[in-house]
Design an enzyme around this catalytic site. Sequence first.
Site, PDB file in Angstrom:
ATOM      1  N   TYR A 274       0.786  -1.116   0.019  1.00 58.76           N
ATOM      2  CA  TYR A 274      -0.054  -0.023  -0.085  1.00 58.76           C
ATOM      3  C   TYR A 274       1.149   1.254   0.054  1.00 58.76           C
ATOM      4  O   TYR A 274       1.851   1.342   0.687  1.00 58.76           O
ATOM      5  CB  TYR A 274      -0.678   0.091   1.132  1.00 58.76           C
ATOM      6  CG  TYR A 274      -1.846   1.191   1.648  1.00 58.76           C
ATOM      7  CD1 TYR A 274      -1.624   2.085   2.561  1.00 58.76           C
ATOM      8  CD2 TYR A 274      -2.868   1.571   0.616  1.00 58.76           C
ATOM      9  CE1 TYR A 274      -2.073   3.267   2.672  1.00 58.76           C
ATOM     10  CE2 TYR A 274      -3.664   2.598   0.688  1.00 58.76           C
ATOM     11  CZ  TYR A 274      -3.302   3.572   1.725  1.00 58.76           C
ATOM     12  OH  TYR A 274      -4.075   4.628   1.812  1.00 58.76           O
TER      13      TYR A 274
ATOM     14  N   ASP B  57       9.546   2.768  -1.414  1.00 63.34           N
ATOM     15  CA  ASP B  57       8.465   3.532  -0.395  1.00 63.34           C
ATOM     16  C   ASP B  57       8.753   3.163   1.164  1.00 63.34           C
ATOM     17  O   ASP B  57       8.299   2.106   1.619  1.00 63.34           O
ATOM     18  CB  ASP B  57       7.113   3.073  -0.581  1.00 63.34           C
ATOM     19  CG  ASP B  57       5.918   3.726   0.050  1.00 63.34           C
ATOM     20  OD1 ASP B  57       4.900   3.536  -0.169  1.00 63.34           O
ATOM     21  OD2 ASP B  57       6.262   4.630   1.010  1.00 63.34           O
TER      22      ASP B  57
ATOM     23  N   LYS C 112       5.169   9.574   7.998  1.00 62.88           N
ATOM     24  CA  LYS C 112       5.172   9.193   9.445  1.00 62.88           C
ATOM     25  C   LYS C 112       6.360   9.713  10.411  1.00 62.88           C
ATOM     26  O   LYS C 112       6.353  10.779  10.938  1.00 62.88           O
ATOM     27  CB  LYS C 112       5.229   7.615   9.418  1.00 62.88           C
ATOM     28  CG  LYS C 112       4.064   7.044   8.757  1.00 62.88           C
ATOM     29  CD  LYS C 112       4.045   5.496   8.792  1.00 62.88           C
ATOM     30  CE  LYS C 112       2.914   5.076   7.744  1.00 62.88           C
ATOM     31  NZ  LYS C 112       1.554   4.956   8.279  1.00 62.88           N
TER      32      LYS C 112
HETATM   33  P1  KE4 Z   1      -0.383   8.638   4.390  1.00 62.39           P
HETATM   34  O1  KE4 Z   1      -1.056   9.144   3.212  1.00 62.39           O
HETATM   35  O2  KE4 Z   1      -1.436   7.730   5.104  1.00 62.39           O
HETATM   36  O3  KE4 Z   1       0.202   9.322   5.300  1.00 62.39           O
HETATM   37  O4  KE4 Z   1       0.901   7.433   3.807  1.00 62.39           O
HETATM   38  C1  KE4 Z   1       0.396   6.657   2.727  1.00 62.39           C
HETATM   39  C2  KE4 Z   1       1.297   5.345   3.017  1.00 62.39           C
HETATM   40  C3  KE4 Z   1       2.352   5.254   1.918  1.00 62.39           C
HETATM   41  N1  KE4 Z   1       3.018   4.265   1.970  1.00 62.39           N
HETATM   42  C4  KE4 Z   1       3.433   3.296   3.101  1.00 62.39           C
HETATM   43  C5  KE4 Z   1       4.257   2.414   2.613  1.00 62.39           C
HETATM   44  C6  KE4 Z   1       2.145   3.573   4.038  1.00 62.39           C
HETATM   45  O5  KE4 Z   1       2.164   2.270   5.092  1.00 62.39           O
HETATM   46  C7  KE4 Z   1       1.252   4.447   4.123  1.00 62.39           C
HETATM   47  C8  KE4 Z   1      -0.036   4.451   5.148  1.00 62.39           C
HETATM   48  N2  KE4 Z   1       0.164   3.555   6.243  1.00 62.39           N
HETATM   49  C9  KE4 Z   1      -1.049   3.342   6.436  1.00 62.39           C
HETATM   50  C10 KE4 Z   1      -0.959   2.327   7.564  1.00 62.39           C
HETATM   51  N3  KE4 Z   1      -1.262   0.915   7.163  1.00 62.39           N
HETATM   52  C11 KE4 Z   1      -1.656   4.619   7.365  1.00 62.39           C
HETATM   53  C12 KE4 Z   1      -2.995   4.153   8.150  1.00 62.39           C
HETATM   54  C13 KE4 Z   1      -4.247   4.635   7.430  1.00 62.39           C
HETATM   55  O6  KE4 Z   1      -4.393   4.572   6.304  1.00 62.39           O
HETATM   56  O7  KE4 Z   1      -5.108   5.309   8.187  1.00 62.39           O
END
Ligand code: KE4
Length: 428
Positions: free
Chosen positions: A144, A239, A267
């Site tokens: 993801y 990523d 993060k």
């Molecule tokens: P954000 O747009 O949520 O800040 O980041 C997206 C993203 C991109 N790349 C990786 C590897 C990620 O894990 C994420 C977001 N992680 C999720 C947790 N599985 C965020 C939690 C959520 O969607 O509320």
Amino acid sequence: MNNKRSSLLFQQAKNLIPGGVNSPVRAFKSVGSDPLFIKKASGCTIYDEDDNAFIDYVGSWGPMIVGHCHPDIVAAVNRAMEDGASFGAPTEREIILAEMVIDAVPSIEMVRMVSSGTEATMSAIRLARGYTGRDNILKFSGCYHGHADALLVKAGSGAATFGVPDSPGVPADFAKHTLTAEYNSLESVKTLVANNKDSIACIIVEPVAGNMGTVPPCEGFLEGLREICTNEGIVLIFDEVMSGFRVSYGGAQELYGVTPDMTTLGKIIGGGLPVGAFGGKREIMEKLSPSGGVYQAGTLSGNPLAMSAGIATLNILKQPGFYQALEEKSRLVAEGIAKSAKQAGYPIYSTRVGSMFCAFFTKSEVRDWTSAAACDTKAFAKYFMGMLDEGVYLAPSQFETAFVSAAHTEADIERTITAAARCFKQIV
Ligand code: KE4
């Protein structure tokens, strides 16, 4: 457990916010319960609106590696706030954090700040397309990268190499440019690359997959992707939104010794405030507006509060011994949970990379999305609810990662293992 106030708030929220939450996974849907509304946190403990306390292994999905409300971070953000929340103008703090990221991450010679991981990956893909002049991208099932249209795509059926939308609202015309391979399968990558010669702008991968549970790269997988991209003129994007500054100070690329062309971050570098970043080789990054023609922008990009929280966080992470101590705690808790499962006679497949770990509810090896998806998610839901009753807050899905922070003590870890032992006995 009394969760009366959380339930009341959830009913109110559902009238005002779609699904009652501002991000879907928070709704606890895959564990079949109403979510807890969190009031505050400190160290590794979070407190819900009914004053229940929990040992927190979500850590806001990764950012809280030093624990909640670390005094250095609170002080830094308060100081920044007194100077002004946002100017929409360049500030020195952006230079300081940029220098720290460039010094830490092997692939990054230049970096652009944004406000989320989604913005980082979306922008990195556009830059890779602009740099190569190619339209197609390649991702992996089970990885993801945020919710940009190009990334909400799943593999086409059968031999179709083109992607199909994985969400309503994503046009088929967008999805067809996204190819999907199997994580840890270089063969699947080679087939797609051969079938789409000279048309792939980038391969984007989580070097340690954290969004199908925690799935480490198999021996040679990352090195193989590096070789394919070098030979084919494809931009390799790691990523590291989740693994960056998590599995080591230089991220997974430092841990495994494989250097991509670009890296996305988020993060941890914001210390819990909204942040994302993408960086890489100077020759690629200079194609970005205003030095180059690839457009990208953001009102709150490089926001002073987020920069201050990020700088304060990285100053803690770079202290000697930080990762060694975290490694030992993480090993103890992951191995302790796996041992509890084994003693209860419930087979789990346990994975860990640094302070990212996962208990897969299956007795088979998990190395990609197909094997992860075979897990017993109902049994996981029972385990999750049992752990919640025991005062342990895990991610509300089998397909997420648990995070250990510097604030977790040996006592917290012992309590977690004891709780797990009770829960596995109830599942068997
Ligand atoms: P954000 O747009 O949520 O800040 O980041 C997206 C993203 C991109 N790349 C990786 C590897 C990620 O894990 C994420 C977001 N992680 C999720 C947790 N599985 C965020 C939690 C959520 O969607 O509320």
